[in-house]
Design a protein around this motif. Structure first.
Motif, PDB file in Angstrom:
ATOM      1  N   MET A  58     -11.857  -6.356  29.808  1.00  0.00           N
ATOM      2  CA  MET A  58     -13.793  -6.085  29.755  1.00  0.00           C
ATOM      3  C   MET A  58     -13.801  -5.654  28.132  1.00  0.00           C
ATOM      4  O   MET A  58     -14.774  -4.542  28.696  1.00  0.00           O
ATOM      5  N   ASP A  59     -13.911  -6.531  28.025  1.00  0.00           N
ATOM      6  CA  ASP A  59     -14.165  -6.748  26.619  1.00  0.00           C
ATOM      7  C   ASP A  59     -15.851  -5.516  26.236  1.00  0.00           C
ATOM      8  O   ASP A  59     -15.572  -4.791  24.590  1.00  0.00           O
ATOM      9  N   GLN A  60     -16.337  -5.975  26.762  1.00  0.00           N
ATOM     10  CA  GLN A  60     -18.181  -5.454  26.405  1.00  0.00           C
ATOM     11  C   GLN A  60     -17.900  -4.152  27.223  1.00  0.00           C
ATOM     12  O   GLN A  60     -19.129  -3.190  26.282  1.00  0.00           O
ATOM     13  N   VAL A  61     -17.181  -3.911  27.451  1.00  0.00           N
ATOM     14  CA  VAL A  61     -17.074  -2.326  28.246  1.00  0.00           C
ATOM     15  C   VAL A  61     -16.206  -1.826  27.541  1.00  0.00           C
ATOM     16  O   VAL A  61     -16.562  -0.063  27.554  1.00  0.00           O
ATOM     17  N   CYS A  62     -14.836  -2.015  27.043  1.00  0.00           N
ATOM     18  CA  CYS A  62     -14.155  -0.720  26.918  1.00  0.00           C
ATOM     19  C   CYS A  62     -12.618  -1.537  26.605  1.00  0.00           C
ATOM     20  O   CYS A  62     -12.791  -3.313  26.715  1.00  0.00           O
ATOM     21  N   GLU A  63     -11.321  -1.145  25.654  1.00  0.00           N
ATOM     22  CA  GLU A  63     -10.863  -1.686  25.517  1.00  0.00           C
ATOM     23  C   GLU A  63      -9.454  -2.696  26.331  1.00  0.00           C
ATOM     24  O   GLU A  63      -9.649  -1.641  27.337  1.00  0.00           O
ATOM     25  N   PRO A  64      -8.761  -3.322  25.747  1.00  0.00           N
ATOM     26  CA  PRO A  64      -8.088  -4.084  26.954  1.00  0.00           C
ATOM     27  C   PRO A  64      -6.993  -3.012  26.697  1.00  0.00           C
ATOM     28  O   PRO A  64      -6.312  -2.550  25.321  1.00  0.00           O
ATOM     29  N   TYR A  65      -5.729  -2.727  27.675  1.00  0.00           N
ATOM     30  CA  TYR A  65      -4.395  -1.752  27.021  1.00  0.00           C
ATOM     31  C   TYR A  65      -3.762  -2.606  26.106  1.00  0.00           C
ATOM     32  O   TYR A  65      -2.718  -3.356  26.573  1.00  0.00           O
ATOM     33  N   ILE A  66      -3.633  -2.327  25.223  1.00  0.00           N
ATOM     34  CA  ILE A  66      -2.149  -2.477  24.432  1.00  0.00           C
ATOM     35  C   ILE A  66      -1.017  -1.161  24.032  1.00  0.00           C
ATOM     36  O   ILE A  66      -2.089  -0.555  23.473  1.00  0.00           O
ATOM     37  N   ARG A  67      -0.107  -0.949  24.020  1.00  0.00           N
ATOM     38  CA  ARG A  67       0.539   0.461  24.782  1.00  0.00           C
ATOM     39  C   ARG A  67       0.486   0.578  23.106  1.00  0.00           C
ATOM     40  O   ARG A  67       0.413   2.140  22.780  1.00  0.00           O
ATOM     41  N   ARG A  68       1.129  -0.128  22.394  1.00  0.00           N
ATOM     42  CA  ARG A  68       0.842   0.853  20.401  1.00  0.00           C
ATOM     43  C   ARG A  68      -0.445   1.456  19.863  1.00  0.00           C
ATOM     44  O   ARG A  68      -0.554   1.866  19.364  1.00  0.00           O
ATOM     45  N   ARG A  69      -1.467   0.577  20.610  1.00  0.00           N
ATOM     46  CA  ARG A  69      -2.619   0.603  20.368  1.00  0.00           C
ATOM     47  C   ARG A  69      -3.088   1.941  20.747  1.00  0.00           C
ATOM     48  O   ARG A  69      -3.847   2.653  19.507  1.00  0.00           O
ATOM     49  N   ALA A  70      -2.749   2.319  22.238  1.00  0.00           N
ATOM     50  CA  ALA A  70      -3.259   2.957  22.991  1.00  0.00           C
ATOM     51  C   ALA A  70      -2.810   4.139  21.733  1.00  0.00           C
ATOM     52  O   ALA A  70      -2.739   5.396  21.885  1.00  0.00           O
ATOM     53  N   VAL A  71      -0.972   4.775  21.782  1.00  0.00           N
ATOM     54  CA  VAL A  71      -0.726   6.181  21.194  1.00  0.00           C
ATOM     55  C   VAL A  71      -0.888   5.559  19.814  1.00  0.00           C
ATOM     56  O   VAL A  71      -1.184   7.196  19.373  1.00  0.00           O
ATOM     57  N   ARG A  72      -1.520   4.916  19.212  1.00  0.00           N
ATOM     58  CA  ARG A  72      -1.943   5.788  17.732  1.00  0.00           C
ATOM     59  C   ARG A  72      -3.625   6.484  18.262  1.00  0.00           C
ATOM     60  O   ARG A  72      -3.641   7.340  17.556  1.00  0.00           O
ATOM     61  N   HIS A  73      -3.907   5.843  19.288  1.00  0.00           N
ATOM     62  CA  HIS A  73      -5.632   6.164  19.129  1.00  0.00           C
ATOM     63  C   HIS A  73      -5.223   7.794  19.668  1.00  0.00           C
ATOM     64  O   HIS A  73      -5.662   8.850  19.302  1.00  0.00           O
ATOM     65  N   LEU A  74      -4.286   8.218  20.636  1.00  0.00           N
ATOM     66  CA  LEU A  74      -3.265   9.358  20.905  1.00  0.00           C
ATOM     67  C   LEU A  74      -2.683  10.451  19.686  1.00  0.00           C
ATOM     68  O   LEU A  74      -3.449  11.534  19.498  1.00  0.00           O
ATOM     69  N   GLU A  75      -2.460   9.388  18.540  1.00  0.00           N
ATOM     70  CA  GLU A  75      -2.160  10.402  17.342  1.00  0.00           C
ATOM     71  C   GLU A  75      -3.065  10.891  16.229  1.00  0.00           C
ATOM     72  O   GLU A  75      -2.682  11.352  15.492  1.00  0.00           O
ATOM     73  N   LYS A  76      -4.140   9.820  16.456  1.00  0.00           N
ATOM     74  CA  LYS A  76      -5.153  10.286  15.774  1.00  0.00           C
ATOM     75  C   LYS A  76      -6.431  11.329  16.971  1.00  0.00           C
ATOM     76  O   LYS A  76      -7.355  11.549  15.863  1.00  0.00           O
ATOM     77  N   LYS A  77      -5.494  11.512  17.562  1.00  0.00           N
ATOM     78  CA  LYS A  77      -6.858  13.126  18.278  1.00  0.00           C
ATOM     79  C   LYS A  77      -7.435  12.285  18.900  1.00  0.00           C
ATOM     80  O   LYS A  77      -8.221  13.044  19.166  1.00  0.00           O
ATOM     81  N   ARG A  78      -7.259  10.816  19.451  1.00  0.00           N
ATOM     82  CA  ARG A  78      -8.148   9.908  20.664  1.00  0.00           C
ATOM     83  C   ARG A  78      -7.684  10.873  21.732  1.00  0.00           C
ATOM     84  O   ARG A  78      -7.065  10.566  22.232  1.00  0.00           O
ATOM     85  N   ILE A  79      -8.675  10.928  22.946  1.00  0.00           N
ATOM     86  CA  ILE A  79      -8.650  11.213  24.123  1.00  0.00           C
ATOM     87  C   ILE A  79      -8.596   9.831  24.577  1.00  0.00           C
ATOM     88  O   ILE A  79      -9.559   8.766  24.334  1.00  0.00           O
ATOM     89  N   CYS A  80      -7.067   9.382  25.280  1.00  0.00           N
ATOM     90  CA  CYS A  80      -7.636   7.909  25.697  1.00  0.00           C
ATOM     91  C   CYS A  80      -7.365   7.904  26.896  1.00  0.00           C
ATOM     92  O   CYS A  80      -7.014   8.810  28.114  1.00  0.00           O
ATOM     93  N   ILE A  81      -8.501   7.342  28.177  1.00  0.00           N
ATOM     94  CA  ILE A  81      -8.685   7.249  29.830  1.00  0.00           C
ATOM     95  C   ILE A  81      -8.742   5.708  29.864  1.00  0.00           C
ATOM     96  O   ILE A  81      -9.074   5.298  30.197  1.00  0.00           O
ATOM     97  N   PHE A  82      -6.987   6.041  31.023  1.00  0.00           N
ATOM     98  CA  PHE A  82      -7.183   4.238  31.122  1.00  0.00           C
ATOM     99  C   PHE A  82      -7.516   4.414  32.708  1.00  0.00           C
ATOM    100  O   PHE A  82      -6.965   5.306  33.628  1.00  0.00           O
ATOM    101  N   ALA A  83      -7.542   3.010  33.142  1.00  0.00           N
ATOM    102  CA  ALA A  83      -9.145   2.618  34.096  1.00  0.00           C
ATOM    103  C   ALA A  83      -8.613   1.898  34.454  1.00  0.00           C
ATOM    104  O   ALA A  83      -7.519   0.570  34.019  1.00  0.00           O
ATOM    105  N   ALA A  84      -8.368   1.277  35.638  1.00  0.00           N
ATOM    106  CA  ALA A  84      -8.254  -0.443  36.240  1.00  0.00           C
ATOM    107  C   ALA A  84      -6.615   0.061  36.932  1.00  0.00           C
ATOM    108  O   ALA A  84      -6.007  -0.763  37.022  1.00  0.00           O
TER     109      ALA A  84
END
Length: 243
Positions: free
Chosen positions: A112-138
């Motif tokens: 649902m691109d207008q609302v949040c990011e789609p789940y892409i594992r490598r991108r999510a890992v990169r967010h964590l490495e950058k100290k962003r908090i990831c909330i996994f939904a759906a």
């Protein structure tokens, strides 16, 4: 003045799993903003220790797929409605975390691109490495799977060192401590014992997935101020589920 040293933490990357009901406060339904803000402050206190955090939040405060199915709704449709409820909760938590100055990403298993990011594992890992908090939904994006299973799946995919399950009680008991005064709390319990005794830590699929990947589950009270931070520093009352 001598600086106070930060406590040494056991885990560097964790997943926090909380129920949708935890966001209701004393209401019977929906989001209670002061309660969401309190939990966000707990998350911030752990983030300040340098811990990388991802989250999974249930949707039971808005809609529960099993309950809908029990009332005659087609199960797949009911589960998809429950998944959308988790997105609403994730957005509510994101708003509170960002109000505290924390960079946060809501990542949905249903695009649902207008609302949040789609789940892409490598991108999510990169967010964590950058100290962003990831909330996994759906959830997992599939019906018939609970958010417990989604949490265990994402924790494994993100290479988390533990799942922290925030509940209304301070650990795993042999029976409901709110109903039985002689209920015994476990300090540690095995995955197999959880399954055999049906201790209600998580559903069976989630426990089995954690067991197969040797991922510890720490059950603690989300109502205890400072509990999340304290447990990461080896303090407080909790139960560890492991092999």
């Amino acid at each position: 003045m001598t600086a106070v040293a930060e406590p040494t933490v056991k885990y560097k990357r964790v997943l926090l799993k909380i129920s949708g009901e935890a966001l209701m406060g004393d209401q019977g339904y929906g989001l209670h903003p002061p309660t969401v803000a309190r939990i966000a402050r707990e998350v911030k206190s752990v983030h300040e220790l340098g811990v990388e955090i991802c989250m999974v939040i249930g949707g039971g405060n808005i809609f529960r797929g099993l309950a809908g199915a029990a009332q005659g709704m087609e199960r797949t449709t009911a589960d998809y409605m429950g998944m959308l409820a988790t997105v609403m909760n994730a957005l509510g938590m994101q708003a509170q975390l960002e109000a505290l100055g924390l960079h946060t990403r809501v990542i949905s298993a249903i695009p649902m691109d207008q609302v949040c990011e789609p789940y892409i594992r490598r991108r999510a890992v990169r967010h964590l490495e950058k100290k962003r908090i990831c909330i996994f939904a759906a959830g997992t994006g599939n019906p018939y799977f609970t958010t417990d299973t989604a949490a265990t799946l994402r924790a494994n995919e993100m290479n988390c060192e533990a799942i922290f399950k925030g509940t209304k009680v301070d650990g795993v008991y042999d029976k409901d401590p709110k109903k039985f005064s002689d209920a015994k709390r476990y300090g540690e319990v095995s995955y197999d014992e959880c399954l055999q005794k049906n201790l209600g830590v998580m559903d069976a699929s989630a426990i089995a997935l954690a067991r197969d990947n040797n991922l510890p589950i720490i059950v603690f009270s989300l109502d205890e101020p400072g509990g999340f931070r304290g447990i990461l520093a080896g303090q407080g009352t909790y139960t560890t589920v492991h092999a």
